[in-house]
Design an enzyme around this catalytic site. Sequence first.
Site, short mmCIF file in Angstrom:
data_model
loop_
_atom_site.label_atom_id
_atom_site.label_comp_id
_atom_site.label_asym_id
_atom_site.label_seq_id
_atom_site.Cartn_x
_atom_site.Cartn_y
_atom_site.Cartn_z
N LYS A 13 14.35 9.47 -12.14
CA LYS A 13 13.94 8.23 -11.48
C LYS A 13 12.69 8.52 -10.66
CE LYS A 13 15.49 4.73 -8.20
NZ LYS A 13 16.63 4.14 -7.49
N LYS B 284 13.79 6.02 -15.58
CA LYS B 284 13.46 4.79 -14.86
C LYS B 284 12.17 4.97 -14.09
CE LYS B 284 15.05 1.97 -11.10
NZ LYS B 284 15.92 1.84 -9.99
C1 PBG Z 1 18.29 1.80 -5.71
C2 PBG Z 1 17.71 1.12 -6.88
C3 PBG Z 1 16.43 0.59 -6.99
C4 PBG Z 1 16.36 0.01 -8.26
C5 PBG Z 1 17.59 0.18 -8.87
N1 PBG Z 1 18.41 0.87 -8.00
C6 PBG Z 1 15.32 0.52 -6.02
C7 PBG Z 1 14.71 1.72 -5.48
O1 PBG Z 1 14.97 2.85 -5.87
O2 PBG Z 1 13.91 1.54 -4.57
C8 PBG Z 1 15.14 -0.67 -8.83
C9 PBG Z 1 15.38 -1.55 -10.00
C10 PBG Z 1 14.26 -2.45 -10.33
O3 PBG Z 1 13.12 -2.38 -9.81
O4 PBG Z 1 14.50 -3.31 -11.18
N2 PBG Z 1 19.51 1.25 -5.32
#
Ligand code: PBG
Length: 328
Positions: A197, A250
């Site tokens: 991520k 991601k």
């Molecule tokens: C964290 C989380 C995020 C997203 C999914 N889970 C945000 C982040 O890491 O700041 C982002 C998903 C998206 O942008 O569609 N709980």
Amino acid sequence: MAFPINRMRRMRSSATLRRMVQETTISVNDFIYPLFVIHGRDQQNPIKSMPGVYQFSVDHRLKQEIKEIEELGIPAVILFGIPEHKDSIGSSAFQDQGVVQQAIRLIKDCSPEIVVITDVCMCEYTDHGHCGVVDADGTINNDATLELLAREALSHAQAGCDMVAPSDMMDGRIAFIRQCLDENSFSNMPIMSYAAKYASGFYGPFRDAADSTPQFGDRRTHQMDPANIREALREVELDIEEGADLVMVKPALAYLDVIRAVKERFDCPVSAYNVSGEYSMVKAAAHNGWLDGDRVMIEILTSIKRAGADIILTYAAKDAARILNQFG
Ligand code: PBG
């Protein structure tokens, strides 16, 4: 001898021939649809930066949405909760009557076949908007955060979810959560790890939707640098060693090479998160008449699949399902 001998256009000359040689197909079975759930009654709040996406209260509003998802044939949802109260350790994340816990019960009650996945992270629940426990010097305390994440995952399991998906990027969390689930008789609960991520600008609209923008600093001390790919492979390897059943890359669109590399290296199912910013860009351009939104959305989802994703988390799942069911 006639020139040229090889004519690539021969096999493109009719729609049926093109259909026969198509290498990648996307199906509604590939999708996980993200849902934002809130407290309150009879609420369906549009998220301004994500046209077509709403926050739902856990009552007939959520029920109606789930029915629609089920009718479209989408197999799974992933839940994000917006709590009523936030505090420094995000304690609403692991309460039996928390918003996600209630949503799990409602969905399993009305549509037991739908796979209910939960996002496991603290950022929606902490008043500072960070993904875990913040020390006095402003750093995020990795090992103290693991305790909270495990409590959250266990609480989701106890409420009846089908899979947990830790998105926090703390080190060691897969093993920690796995152990906690196993000790509490949830050894059959799968874990989908947000393994690679990245610290991405593409999460902007989500943070509006989930009200999870950090109040100070950013997430660069735990999420990955967009410039790195070998590090992504290490992240994935560690998570598989720690017991992840599915691994995620991601965001998706700007990281197709990462999806491909993970797919080639590991034999674990790979998911990719087509994140909020990727969705909003297409919607905004389509709204301005600058491109054909449906066509581009299908093209993007196909590219994510072609890159190697087995599963795609996408806000476009309902739109895509409608298009695929129509032309299928
Ligand atoms: C964290 C989380 C995020 C997203 C999914 N889970 C945000 C982040 O890491 O700041 C982002 C998903 C998206 O942008 O569609 N709980």
